[in-house]
Motif scaffolding. Structure first.
Motif, PDB file in Angstrom:
ATOM      1  N   GLU A 366      90.407   0.096  69.251  1.00 46.56           N
ATOM      2  CA  GLU A 366      91.341  -0.802  69.135  1.00 46.56           C
ATOM      3  C   GLU A 366      90.527  -2.291  69.855  1.00 46.56           C
ATOM      4  O   GLU A 366      91.062  -3.839  68.429  1.00 46.56           O
ATOM      5  CB  GLU A 366      92.875  -0.093  69.491  1.00 46.56           C
ATOM      6  CG  GLU A 366      93.588  -1.087  68.398  1.00 46.56           C
ATOM      7  CD  GLU A 366      95.147  -0.460  69.114  1.00 46.56           C
ATOM      8  OE1 GLU A 366      96.315  -1.472  68.914  1.00 46.56           O
ATOM      9  OE2 GLU A 366      95.331   0.434  69.621  1.00 46.56           O
ATOM     10  N   HIS A 367      90.433  -2.324  70.866  1.00 47.16           N
ATOM     11  CA  HIS A 367      89.981  -3.522  71.067  1.00 47.16           C
ATOM     12  C   HIS A 367      89.204  -3.379  71.886  1.00 47.16           C
ATOM     13  O   HIS A 367      88.698  -2.655  73.028  1.00 47.16           O
ATOM     14  CB  HIS A 367      91.271  -4.146  72.007  1.00 47.16           C
ATOM     15  CG  HIS A 367      92.845  -3.662  71.792  1.00 47.16           C
ATOM     16  ND1 HIS A 367      93.406  -5.286  70.533  1.00 47.16           N
ATOM     17  CD2 HIS A 367      94.132  -3.605  72.205  1.00 47.16           C
ATOM     18  CE1 HIS A 367      94.169  -4.851  70.525  1.00 47.16           C
ATOM     19  NE2 HIS A 367      95.181  -3.784  71.092  1.00 47.16           N
ATOM     20  N   VAL A 368      88.079  -4.442  71.951  1.00 42.85           N
ATOM     21  CA  VAL A 368      87.079  -5.301  72.701  1.00 42.85           C
ATOM     22  C   VAL A 368      86.693  -6.270  73.732  1.00 42.85           C
ATOM     23  O   VAL A 368      87.321  -7.423  73.267  1.00 42.85           O
ATOM     24  CB  VAL A 368      85.536  -4.989  72.204  1.00 42.85           C
ATOM     25  CG1 VAL A 368      84.494  -4.921  72.591  1.00 42.85           C
ATOM     26  CG2 VAL A 368      86.037  -3.357  70.198  1.00 42.85           C
ATOM     27  N   VAL A 369      86.207  -5.829  74.432  1.00 46.17           N
ATOM     28  CA  VAL A 369      86.111  -7.119  75.691  1.00 46.17           C
ATOM     29  C   VAL A 369      84.546  -6.900  75.970  1.00 46.17           C
ATOM     30  O   VAL A 369      83.407  -6.164  76.025  1.00 46.17           O
ATOM     31  CB  VAL A 369      86.894  -6.594  77.367  1.00 46.17           C
ATOM     32  CG1 VAL A 369      86.271  -8.124  77.234  1.00 46.17           C
ATOM     33  CG2 VAL A 369      89.039  -6.674  76.441  1.00 46.17           C
ATOM     34  N   ILE A 380      78.964  -8.850  71.099  1.00 46.01           N
ATOM     35  CA  ILE A 380      80.337 -10.708  71.206  1.00 46.01           C
ATOM     36  C   ILE A 380      81.581 -10.770  69.637  1.00 46.01           C
ATOM     37  O   ILE A 380      82.325 -11.523  69.649  1.00 46.01           O
ATOM     38  CB  ILE A 380      79.568 -12.072  71.040  1.00 46.01           C
ATOM     39  CG1 ILE A 380      78.537 -11.797  73.084  1.00 46.01           C
ATOM     40  CG2 ILE A 380      80.254 -13.189  71.517  1.00 46.01           C
ATOM     41  CD1 ILE A 380      79.360 -11.912  74.151  1.00 46.01           C
ATOM     42  N   GLU A 381      80.101 -10.467  68.521  1.00 40.57           N
ATOM     43  CA  GLU A 381      80.947 -11.006  67.231  1.00 40.57           C
ATOM     44  C   GLU A 381      81.871 -10.049  67.457  1.00 40.57           C
ATOM     45  O   GLU A 381      83.706  -9.759  67.023  1.00 40.57           O
ATOM     46  CB  GLU A 381      79.575 -10.551  66.290  1.00 40.57           C
ATOM     47  CG  GLU A 381      80.912 -10.706  64.692  1.00 40.57           C
ATOM     48  CD  GLU A 381      79.164 -10.894  63.752  1.00 40.57           C
ATOM     49  OE1 GLU A 381      79.514 -11.040  62.621  1.00 40.57           O
ATOM     50  OE2 GLU A 381      77.713 -11.458  64.022  1.00 40.57           O
ATOM     51  N   ARG A 382      81.790  -8.498  67.665  1.00 39.12           N
ATOM     52  CA  ARG A 382      82.578  -7.704  67.801  1.00 39.12           C
ATOM     53  C   ARG A 382      84.269  -7.781  68.188  1.00 39.12           C
ATOM     54  O   ARG A 382      85.053  -7.336  67.895  1.00 39.12           O
ATOM     55  CB  ARG A 382      82.317  -6.197  67.587  1.00 39.12           C
ATOM     56  CG  ARG A 382      83.098  -5.725  67.802  1.00 39.12           C
ATOM     57  CD  ARG A 382      82.964  -4.499  66.750  1.00 39.12           C
ATOM     58  NE  ARG A 382      84.261  -3.301  66.871  1.00 39.12           N
ATOM     59  CZ  ARG A 382      85.202  -3.284  67.258  1.00 39.12           C
ATOM     60  NH1 ARG A 382      85.999  -4.117  67.560  1.00 39.12           N
ATOM     61  NH2 ARG A 382      86.104  -1.521  67.312  1.00 39.12           N
ATOM     62  N   ALA A 383      84.252  -9.067  69.398  1.00 35.55           N
ATOM     63  CA  ALA A 383      85.372  -8.521  69.989  1.00 35.55           C
ATOM     64  C   ALA A 383      86.264  -9.545  70.038  1.00 35.55           C
ATOM     65  O   ALA A 383      86.152 -10.092  69.503  1.00 35.55           O
ATOM     66  CB  ALA A 383      84.549  -9.163  71.592  1.00 35.55           C
ATOM     67  N   GLY A 384      86.962  -8.722  70.476  1.00 35.27           N
ATOM     68  CA  GLY A 384      88.633  -9.810  70.429  1.00 35.27           C
ATOM     69  C   GLY A 384      89.088 -10.539  71.712  1.00 35.27           C
ATOM     70  O   GLY A 384      89.540 -11.725  71.403  1.00 35.27           O
ATOM     71  N   LEU A 385      87.604 -10.423  73.135  1.00 36.37           N
ATOM     72  CA  LEU A 385      87.745 -11.445  73.704  1.00 36.37           C
ATOM     73  C   LEU A 385      86.334 -11.375  74.224  1.00 36.37           C
ATOM     74  O   LEU A 385      85.705 -10.649  74.069  1.00 36.37           O
ATOM     75  CB  LEU A 385      88.701 -11.136  75.554  1.00 36.37           C
ATOM     76  CG  LEU A 385      88.501 -11.940  76.344  1.00 36.37           C
ATOM     77  CD1 LEU A 385      88.853 -13.699  76.063  1.00 36.37           C
ATOM     78  CD2 LEU A 385      88.966 -11.793  77.370  1.00 36.37           C
ATOM     79  N   ALA A 386      85.265 -12.520  73.837  1.00 39.61           N
ATOM     80  CA  ALA A 386      84.026 -12.554  74.439  1.00 39.61           C
ATOM     81  C   ALA A 386      83.669 -13.083  75.311  1.00 39.61           C
ATOM     82  O   ALA A 386      84.408 -15.086  75.323  1.00 39.61           O
ATOM     83  CB  ALA A 386      82.868 -12.494  72.945  1.00 39.61           C
TER      84      ALA A 386
ATOM     85  N   GLY B 227      88.566 -13.039  67.227  1.00 42.79           N
ATOM     86  CA  GLY B 227      88.805 -13.358  68.657  1.00 42.79           C
ATOM     87  C   GLY B 227      88.188 -14.252  69.513  1.00 42.79           C
ATOM     88  O   GLY B 227      87.633 -15.257  68.046  1.00 42.79           O
ATOM     89  N   ARG B 228      88.610 -14.326  70.817  1.00 42.41           N
ATOM     90  CA  ARG B 228      87.704 -15.738  71.651  1.00 42.41           C
ATOM     91  C   ARG B 228      87.060 -15.752  72.090  1.00 42.41           C
ATOM     92  O   ARG B 228      86.692 -14.594  72.733  1.00 42.41           O
ATOM     93  CB  ARG B 228      89.251 -15.839  71.867  1.00 42.41           C
ATOM     94  CG  ARG B 228      90.112 -17.141  72.286  1.00 42.41           C
ATOM     95  CD  ARG B 228      91.009 -16.904  73.374  1.00 42.41           C
ATOM     96  NE  ARG B 228      91.874 -16.428  74.265  1.00 42.41           N
ATOM     97  CZ  ARG B 228      91.431 -16.808  75.605  1.00 42.41           C
ATOM     98  NH1 ARG B 228      91.035 -17.901  75.122  1.00 42.41           N
ATOM     99  NH2 ARG B 228      91.671 -16.453  76.440  1.00 42.41           N
ATOM    100  N   TYR B 245      94.244 -10.468  79.369  1.00 38.14           N
ATOM    101  CA  TYR B 245      93.865  -9.738  78.619  1.00 38.14           C
ATOM    102  C   TYR B 245      94.428  -8.540  78.505  1.00 38.14           C
ATOM    103  O   TYR B 245      94.892  -8.113  77.516  1.00 38.14           O
ATOM    104  CB  TYR B 245      92.110  -9.988  78.208  1.00 38.14           C
ATOM    105  CG  TYR B 245      92.194  -9.550  77.063  1.00 38.14           C
ATOM    106  CD1 TYR B 245      92.786 -10.267  75.275  1.00 38.14           C
ATOM    107  CD2 TYR B 245      91.887  -8.766  76.163  1.00 38.14           C
ATOM    108  CE1 TYR B 245      92.321  -9.879  74.055  1.00 38.14           C
ATOM    109  CE2 TYR B 245      91.331  -8.113  74.687  1.00 38.14           C
ATOM    110  CZ  TYR B 245      92.078  -8.817  73.887  1.00 38.14           C
ATOM    111  OH  TYR B 245      91.607  -8.432  72.037  1.00 38.14           O
TER     112      TYR B 245
END
Lengths: 413, 261
Positions: A366-369, A380-386, B227-228, B245
């Protein structure tokens, strides 16, 4: 029977535009003027533009066979249910009948499966019916998921008493008298549905993969046949089979139900003497079951710090194929197409650029960092926080911060 | 401790040959660690469940019923006679309608408590300690006073290896069931060959283009795509952002307040 002879020179001379006075410029002609005879010349570009519908982000064209009248561009926007009417709450004053949904609502929050059950209930309710959500304890976000009524049954959700819970739900259902009742076919929901079915003496249509007013469909005999039946009183809905409710939010009006709580009270001594919850140990839980995975890639070279960080975050360690091939991480930690496909809530990628095979393993998260030095990496493109930064520098900072928080607590006590 | 294991005539998911369902083989293993077990099967044919003899059961009782008959009254009558301390079953019997109702209907008929999704068990003094799976590796440890009906979760230990000698020594006994009426009214169903349906893609727009659906399937759109991105932040700031986060989505416990303990 002869038509008059054309005189092309005279026609051309008649279309000549009078140029500036006395100038010996080249002659100019007005070719836009309609000639007396013949059909008008078509302008395909203008015709296509007239078919364009107003509104919307993408250009959309009405390609019906009936061409729009000339010179009238279509101005009315196509109805956009999702974005523009989002703020309006739909109120159903007197529903013709009720469809009850009993979500798991673990932790007072609807899960993805619960939303699908509400979507299925909405499909059964149609335009006239109302969807009533039955929960033990509070539950948020029901209106957005398509609930017209919200019925809260009092009772401690923490104490493990499945038979008592089923008795309370069955009593509330008997008082509410809905036309259909839907449960999720999950561990808890499937158990509750069967207990309620036995208590009410009603047949249960389990694991429905298609839910529509016309009929429910479930697989049977090892998925060799499918059985179709008209919607009955009780049914459970399979996961990922029915779409969520996509319309405008509904009001989820609280509704009180006078249920006879003592009706199903057991007089036998409680069979369950003790119940303790043992949370999963993130270090040993299989990667496919893990809730929170922290993975290392080729951007890391200090794996000792990585292991400390994984332990401090209480995450399950994962790795990319490169590290597993090199023998730096065990093979069972590999994430991706040839390793484990994750079902985690959160994936924390350190120094992983995101090869397509690796992203397949992460698709269910669900969430990717992501922390990576390459701004254009797929991860980086896929992540919710990159974070575009060296993971090797971020790891010690994270460890310091976590130690600081833990130390601040230890220092005071 | 006397244990009864409910067995169903399952079908292999690929070849369709009669086979003992894996969950019931796991139940046989759980039973083998707890005490003396007997298998119970109600149905027209016991050929499929005879595999359970090789998986660790010594004896199977076969209640002969007509094809499609409700097994609950016959099983309830037989279990009433046997009076076992523990009844083990899979989550849902295979080969029939697969509604998963049989253990629940039996528990109601025998007036026993039912504990679902058990992965391990051990016997105490008049009590049973059962580990119940909550999914994702979490457990609930229960102490219950027997007798109980228990269903087994797929995370239970793998079944014992099939042993040919044990299968030869074991016996399948035919038992005449007591005639009884069906307990729960049946649903009128219409049957047709199974058709696979496309799985829902999370976050796919209803009227979107093929490219949008592909993006949703590979997880490149929706909330994730917006995303950020922090470019070259200070590592300390980056760490703070990451922890905030992780706490916001609820996978990391919030920092304990000073003076918490």
């Amino acid at each position: 029977m002869s038509r008059p002879r054309r005189d092309p020179r005279a026609e051309r001379a008649s279309r000549q535009v009078a140029s500036a006075a006395g100038e010996a410029a080249r002659p100019r002609y007005d070719r836009t003027a309609r000639r007396g005879a013949g059909r008008p010349r078509r302008d395909p570009r203008a015709e296509h533009e007239r078919r364009r519908l107003a509104g919307g982000s993408r250009p959309r064209y009405d390609l019906g066979q009936v061409a729009p009248p000339e010179g009238v561009p279509s101005t009315e926007a196509r109805p956009r249910p999702a974005a523009e009417t989002a703020s309006k709450i739909l109120v159903l004053e007197a529903p013709a009948f009720l469809v009850a949904a009993v979500p798991d609502a673990a932790g007072g929050r609807l899960s993805a499966h619960d939303r699908q059950v509400l979507g299925a209930a909405r499909a059964l309710a149609g335009r006239e019916g109302g969807v009533a959500v039955l929960t033990l304890g509070p539950c948020e976000g029901c209106g957005g998921a398509g609930a017209d009524r919200l019925i809260q049954i009092e009772g401690q959700a923490e104490v493990y008493d499945p038979a008592g819970r089923a008795a309370r739900i069955a009593a509330a259902l008997a008082a509410l008298a809905p036309r259909h009742v839907l449960f999720p076919e999950s561990l808890d929901g499937g158990d509750l549905a069967r207990r309620v079915a036995v208590r009410m003496g009603a047949p249960l249509f389990g694991n429905a993969e298609v839910v529509a007013a016309g009929g429910l469909i479930r697989p049977a005999r090892g998925r060799r046949v499918e059985q179709r039946a008209a919607p009955g009183l009780l049914a459970t809905v399979a996961p990922d089979a029915v779409a969520d409710y996509a319309g405008p939010p509904r009001e989820a009006r609280p509704l009180a139900v006078e249920a006879d709580g003592m009706a199903g009270r057991d007089t036998r001594p409680a069979p369950i003497l003790a119940a303790t919850r043992v949370p999963a140990d993130p270090a040993t839980v299989p990667l496919a079951l893990a809730e929170f995975v922290t993975a290392a890639g080729n951007g890391l070279h200090d794996l000792d710090t990585f292991r400390q960080l994984v332990a401090a975050l209480r995450a399950t360690p994962g790795a990319s194929r490169v590290l597993c091939d090199a023998g730096l991480m065990p093979r069972h930690a590999q994430v991706g197409a040839s390793g484990t496909v994750l079902a985690a809530t959160c994936y924390f990628a350190l120094g992983i650029s995101g090869a397509p095979q690796h992203l397949q393993g992460v698709a269910g998260c669900e969430h990717v960092v992501a922390v990576n030095t390459d701004l254009h990496a797929a991860m980086i493109e896929r992540a919710g926080l990159a974070i575009v930064q060296d993971a090797q520098a971020v790891m010690p900072a994270l460890l310091r911060l976590l130690a600081q928080e833990a130390g601040g607590r230890g220092g005071v006590s | 401790m006397r244990i009864a294991v409910l067995l169903s005539a399952g079908r292999h998911p690929v070849s369709g040959t009669p086979v003992l369902p894996r969950l019931e083989a796991q139940a046989v293993r759980l039973a083998a660690g707890l005490g003396e077990a007997v298998g119970l099967h109600a149905g027209p044919d016991a050929a499929a469940v005879a595999d359970a003899l090789g998986q660790g059961l010594g004896r199977i009782e076969h209640l002969h019923l007509a094809e499609g008959a409700d097994p609950v009254p016959a099983l309830a009558a037989r279990l009433g006679t046997l009076a076992p301390d523990l009844v083990l079953a899979g989550r849902r019997g295979q080969g029939g309608p697969e509604s998963g109702m049989v253990p629940y209907a039996l528990a109601e008929a025998l007036n026993l408590p039912l504990i679902p999704d058990v992965v391990a068990g051990s016997a105490g003094e008049g009590t049973l300690r059962l580990d119940q799976s909550l999914g994702r590796g979490a457990l609930r440890r229960l102490v219950v006073r027997g007798p109980v009906v228990v269903t087994v979760h797929p995370d239970a230990p793998a079944p014992l290896a099939y042993a040919y000698g044990r299968a030869r020594r074991g016996t399948v006994e035919a038992v005449t069931p007591a005639p009884a009426a069906a307990s729960v009214p049946e649903i009128a169903v219409e049957e047709r060959p199974y058709r696979r349906r496309p799985k829902l893609v999370k976050g796919a727009p209803a009227g979107g283009s093929a490219a949008e659906r592909l993006k949703a399937a590979t997880g490149e759109s929706g909330a994730v795509a917006s995303g950020r991105v922090l470019v070259e932040p200070d590592p300390e700031d980056a760490a703070r952002e990451i922890l905030a986060y992780l706490r916001q989505i609820g996978v990391l416990a919030p920092p304990a307040a000073p003076g918490d303990r």
